[in-house]
Design a protein around this motif. Sequence first.
Motif, short mmCIF file in Angstrom:
data_model
loop_
_atom_site.label_atom_id
_atom_site.label_comp_id
_atom_site.label_asym_id
_atom_site.label_seq_id
_atom_site.Cartn_x
_atom_site.Cartn_y
_atom_site.Cartn_z
N SER A 15 0.59 -1.26 -0.02
CA SER A 15 0.14 0.00 0.28
C SER A 15 0.97 1.23 -0.02
O SER A 15 0.46 2.15 -0.48
N VAL A 16 2.03 1.23 0.56
CA VAL A 16 3.07 2.27 0.62
C VAL A 16 3.40 2.48 -0.89
O VAL A 16 3.66 3.83 -1.14
N VAL A 17 3.83 1.33 -1.50
CA VAL A 17 4.25 1.70 -2.85
C VAL A 17 3.10 2.35 -3.77
O VAL A 17 3.50 3.08 -4.33
N ILE A 18 1.85 1.98 -3.53
CA ILE A 18 0.77 2.47 -4.27
C ILE A 18 0.48 3.92 -3.89
O ILE A 18 0.50 4.69 -4.87
N LEU A 19 0.92 4.24 -2.86
CA LEU A 19 0.83 5.70 -2.20
C LEU A 19 1.73 6.52 -3.10
O LEU A 19 1.49 7.55 -3.61
N LEU A 20 2.96 6.10 -2.95
CA LEU A 20 4.27 6.75 -3.75
C LEU A 20 3.93 7.06 -5.16
O LEU A 20 4.41 8.05 -5.79
N ILE A 21 3.46 5.74 -5.74
CA ILE A 21 3.04 5.90 -7.28
C ILE A 21 2.22 7.02 -7.44
O ILE A 21 2.24 7.81 -8.50
N ILE A 22 0.95 7.20 -6.77
CA ILE A 22 0.10 7.98 -6.88
C ILE A 22 0.46 9.50 -6.63
O ILE A 22 0.35 10.44 -7.45
N VAL A 23 1.50 9.53 -5.63
CA VAL A 23 2.03 10.94 -5.51
C VAL A 23 2.93 11.44 -6.72
O VAL A 23 2.98 12.48 -6.96
N SER A 24 3.64 10.40 -7.00
CA SER A 24 4.56 10.67 -8.08
C SER A 24 3.81 11.22 -9.47
O SER A 24 4.33 12.04 -10.12
N ILE A 25 2.80 10.56 -9.55
CA ILE A 25 1.93 10.76 -11.01
C ILE A 25 1.18 12.35 -10.74
O ILE A 25 1.24 13.27 -11.54
N ALA A 26 0.57 12.38 -9.41
CA ALA A 26 0.30 13.90 -9.09
C ALA A 26 1.24 14.93 -9.16
O ALA A 26 0.96 16.06 -9.67
N VAL A 27 2.52 14.89 -8.87
CA VAL A 27 3.38 15.82 -8.83
C VAL A 27 3.92 16.09 -10.26
O VAL A 27 4.04 17.14 -10.62
N PHE A 28 3.81 14.98 -11.05
CA PHE A 28 4.41 15.21 -12.69
C PHE A 28 3.16 16.15 -12.91
O PHE A 28 3.60 17.07 -13.90
N ILE A 29 1.95 15.93 -12.64
CA ILE A 29 0.69 16.65 -13.18
C ILE A 29 0.91 18.21 -12.97
O ILE A 29 0.81 19.24 -13.70
N LEU A 30 1.18 18.30 -11.52
CA LEU A 30 1.41 19.58 -10.96
C LEU A 30 2.53 20.43 -11.74
O LEU A 30 2.41 21.57 -12.08
N ILE A 31 3.70 20.00 -11.84
CA ILE A 31 5.01 20.36 -12.34
C ILE A 31 4.61 20.64 -13.89
O ILE A 31 4.99 21.84 -14.46
N ASN A 32 3.93 19.71 -14.77
CA ASN A 32 3.81 20.05 -16.26
C ASN A 32 3.08 21.15 -16.40
O ASN A 32 3.39 22.06 -17.17
N THR A 33 2.10 21.18 -15.72
CA THR A 33 0.76 22.12 -16.24
C THR A 33 1.21 23.58 -15.48
O THR A 33 0.79 24.43 -16.29
N SER A 34 1.96 23.69 -14.53
CA SER A 34 2.56 24.83 -13.82
C SER A 34 3.18 25.41 -14.50
O SER A 34 3.31 26.75 -14.80
N LEU A 35 4.53 24.86 -15.31
CA LEU A 35 5.29 25.33 -16.17
C LEU A 35 4.66 25.91 -17.55
O LEU A 35 5.10 26.89 -18.02
N ILE A 36 3.70 25.32 -17.89
CA ILE A 36 3.16 25.63 -19.29
C ILE A 36 2.36 27.29 -18.79
O ILE A 36 2.33 27.93 -19.40
N LYS A 37 1.77 27.22 -17.58
CA LYS A 37 0.92 28.27 -17.16
C LYS A 37 2.05 29.44 -16.91
O LYS A 37 1.74 30.54 -17.11
N GLU A 38 3.09 29.01 -16.35
CA GLU A 38 4.24 30.00 -15.97
C GLU A 38 4.68 30.62 -17.29
O GLU A 38 4.82 31.73 -17.38
N SER A 39 4.89 30.11 -18.52
CA SER A 39 5.12 30.40 -19.60
C SER A 39 4.11 31.39 -20.35
O SER A 39 4.81 32.49 -20.65
N TYR A 40 3.14 31.37 -20.07
CA TYR A 40 2.03 32.49 -20.62
C TYR A 40 2.18 33.77 -19.74
O TYR A 40 2.13 34.80 -20.08
N GLU A 41 2.40 33.41 -18.29
CA GLU A 41 2.23 34.49 -17.35
C GLU A 41 3.47 35.39 -17.55
O GLU A 41 3.90 36.51 -17.51
N ARG A 42 4.65 34.83 -17.90
CA ARG A 42 5.83 35.38 -18.18
C ARG A 42 6.00 36.20 -19.48
O ARG A 42 6.47 37.50 -19.44
#
Length: 327
Positions: A223-250
């Motif tokens: 279950s810990v492994v599953i938690l870390l995999i879910i967290v890794s996917i969520a962090v990937f989504i956050l970083i990827n979309t945030s940098l796209i938003k940042e490019s427009y705002e810059r």
Amino acid sequence: METIKNYLENMFAGLPKTARILELKSNILSNMEEKYHELKRRGKSENEAIGIVISEFGNIDELLNEMGIQRNAESVSVKAISAEETEEYLKAKRKVGLMTGFGVFLCILGAAMLILISTLIEYNFIQNVPTKVADVLGVIVLLVFAAIATGFFIYSGLFFEPFKYIEEGVQLPIGVEADLKVRYEQFKPKFTQMLILAILMLVLSPISIFIGYLYDEPGSTFSVVILLIIVSIAVFILINTSLIKESYERLLKLGNYNTKLKIKNAKRDKVIGAVAAVVWPLAVIVFLLSGFIYDLWHIAWIVFPITGILFGIFSSVYSIITDNEKQ
């Protein structure tokens, strides 16, 4: 209509506010509104009508030259870039977002693989593995994932180097700026959806731990492994979309990239980045020492979410303090 008005404001930015200029601006706005309503009557969508109006009215620099009107020195002191350079920057930022997000994804996934491999060997899902090999196999996988992630980080930095000058502040072609605002408005709902999805994944990820504890070992460890995999996917989504938003705002100088706030925000980001550069390596050291010296691999993973929570609290509090100082 608000987009068209903002577009016109940008076109006339840096021009002297004489009666002649204000009359010209009023006439152009009237013509643009008339064209916009005509296109809407023909069945064009909001974005289509705005795009056509902006492209047809284009740049007013030729008209200004004919009238002998010059922009203020401040408005031309910033380096101007072309539409092609703007698109290349946006593409590069998306690629950097993917590489950075995937690198962080690999770092978290490496920790998950360490726990998974150790558990599989300990409970004989993988048999005939020598004890010495079993002790280091998971760590080797973790370090390999970390090395690959580091490669992505280094490559993304080198790849983006030719575009650094754009982030120092540039002047966009007026038509491009207006089009970019439309695209940014279209992207914001998608960003909000991805942000909600990622946050929900992070908030709900501990459910896997609660479910795991309903079962005997190794279920709780999996279950810990599953938690870390879910967290890794969520962090990937956050970083990827945030940098796209940042490019427009810059490019559009919005939010934190407003010229007036740029220096203070750069200082804030530098402090947060410096703290991150110390905190996360320390977290990895604590994790490895806990595993090798005290054989606490089954629980040592908790150092990462705790570090993340504390670092998130620090970043938020520090940002609030610095934002209050600006007011």
